[in-house]
Design a protein around this motif. Structure first.
Motif, PDB file in Angstrom:
ATOM      1  N   ARG A   1      27.473  37.477  41.176  1.00 47.87           N
ATOM      2  CA  ARG A   1      28.214  38.742  41.283  1.00 47.87           C
ATOM      3  C   ARG A   1      28.124  39.316  42.699  1.00 47.87           C
ATOM      4  O   ARG A   1      29.043  39.983  43.168  1.00 47.87           O
ATOM      5  CB  ARG A   1      27.657  39.772  40.304  1.00 47.87           C
ATOM      6  CG  ARG A   1      28.167  39.647  38.884  1.00 47.87           C
ATOM      7  CD  ARG A   1      27.553  40.728  38.024  1.00 47.87           C
ATOM      8  NE  ARG A   1      28.189  40.809  36.719  1.00 47.87           N
ATOM      9  CZ  ARG A   1      27.701  41.501  35.711  1.00 47.87           C
ATOM     10  NH1 ARG A   1      26.564  42.171  35.846  1.00 47.87           N
ATOM     11  NH2 ARG A   1      28.334  41.534  34.551  1.00 47.87           N
TER      12      ARG A   1
ATOM     13  N   ILE B   1      28.112  36.807  32.234  1.00 51.11           N
ATOM     14  CA  ILE B   1      28.333  37.116  33.652  1.00 51.11           C
ATOM     15  C   ILE B   1      29.181  36.024  34.307  1.00 51.11           C
ATOM     16  O   ILE B   1      30.127  36.311  35.045  1.00 51.11           O
ATOM     17  CB  ILE B   1      26.991  37.263  34.392  1.00 51.11           C
ATOM     18  CG1 ILE B   1      26.270  38.542  33.932  1.00 51.11           C
ATOM     19  CG2 ILE B   1      27.200  37.289  35.912  1.00 51.11           C
ATOM     20  CD1 ILE B   1      24.840  38.661  34.432  1.00 51.11           C
TER      21      ILE B   1
ATOM     22  N   LYS C   1      29.882  36.382  46.889  1.00 52.12           N
ATOM     23  CA  LYS C   1      31.230  35.968  46.492  1.00 52.12           C
ATOM     24  C   LYS C   1      31.748  34.740  47.253  1.00 52.12           C
ATOM     25  O   LYS C   1      32.841  34.260  46.970  1.00 52.12           O
ATOM     26  CB  LYS C   1      32.216  37.128  46.713  1.00 52.12           C
ATOM     27  CG  LYS C   1      31.856  38.417  45.982  1.00 52.12           C
ATOM     28  CD  LYS C   1      32.027  38.259  44.481  1.00 52.12           C
ATOM     29  CE  LYS C   1      31.817  39.610  43.779  1.00 52.12           C
ATOM     30  NZ  LYS C   1      31.997  39.499  42.331  1.00 52.12           N
TER      31      LYS C   1
ATOM     32  N   ARG D   1      33.634  35.267  36.133  1.00 52.01           N
ATOM     33  CA  ARG D   1      34.086  34.533  37.322  1.00 52.01           C
ATOM     34  C   ARG D   1      35.108  33.451  36.959  1.00 52.01           C
ATOM     35  O   ARG D   1      36.076  33.226  37.684  1.00 52.01           O
ATOM     36  CB  ARG D   1      32.875  33.909  38.017  1.00 52.01           C
ATOM     37  CG  ARG D   1      33.170  33.111  39.273  1.00 52.01           C
ATOM     38  CD  ARG D   1      33.555  34.018  40.430  1.00 52.01           C
ATOM     39  NE  ARG D   1      33.693  33.251  41.656  1.00 52.01           N
ATOM     40  CZ  ARG D   1      32.784  33.239  42.636  1.00 52.01           C
ATOM     41  NH1 ARG D   1      31.671  33.942  42.518  1.00 52.01           N
ATOM     42  NH2 ARG D   1      32.989  32.531  43.724  1.00 52.01           N
TER      43      ARG D   1
END
Length: 200
Positions: free
Chosen positions: A48, A116, A51, A120
């Protein structure tokens, strides 16, 4: 960030309780097992905050290596030989109230870390199901060789040949009940708590 801090505070609190109950001296090293599960969670969290496209595959592989440690903690139930006396024996109740939260901590780290990463990947509903199933199968195989063959995460680096050999051996018929059972447990847990509500 507040949730991440809270998760680490849970780890510290549970580690303190495990230490105070003396479990690491007479039973499994719950603190170590929780820490391995927490590492998987932390690698997912790092995706997170970093990137960069080149960094994500590295963090993902590291997460995947540690992820089986999360649901592996369910196997620590085998050490709860005193569980039948839990509700009537104060000492057993003390142990129960440390073992169960520690095991759940590991499971929650696994589930939360997968959620999580799903942020993505941006999977569709059916590709998310497929990816979750594949992850559950691979993890169950790793959990098997961790519990029965006593291989650890670091054996991937120190003895990769043996890890591959043991993974291939998990396809034997007598091992399928464990593999399929843990696949179902993980798949059910991950799907049940999925945040993907798409209809197609």
């Amino acid at each position: 960030m507040r949730k991440v801090i809270t998760v680490h505070l849970f780890f510290l609190a549970l580690s303190f309780l495990v230490y105070m109950e003396g479990i690491t001296k007479t039973g499994p090293d719950l603190i170590w097992n929780m820490m391995l599960a927490l590492i998987a969670y932390d690698f997912a969290v790092l995706t997170r905050y970093f990137k960069q496209a080149w960094l994500f595959p590295i963090l993902f592989i590291l997460w995947l290596v540690f992820y089986p440690n999360t649901f592996y903690m369910i196997t620590d139930i085998v050490h709860m030989h005193w569980v039948g006396d839990t509700l009537w024996n104060r000492a057993s109740l003390h142990l129960f109230m440390v073992f169960v939260p520690s095991i759940l901590f590991g499971i929650y780290c696994g589930i939360e870390s997968w959620l999580i990463l799903l942020e993505r990947f941006k999977f569709s509903w059916w590709t998310e199901l497929l990816a979750t199933l594949v992850l559950s199968v691979i993890s169950s195989m790793a959990i098997y060789i961790g519990r029965y063959d006593r291989l650890n995460t670091w054996d991937l680096v120190s003895n990769p040949g043996q890890v591959v050999q043991k993974l291939l051996e998990t396809f034997q018929r007598e091992r399928l009940l464990f593999i399929l059972g843990f696949t179902f447990i993980q798949f059910m847990s991950l799907v049940f708590l999925s945040q993907n509500n798409k209809k197609s």
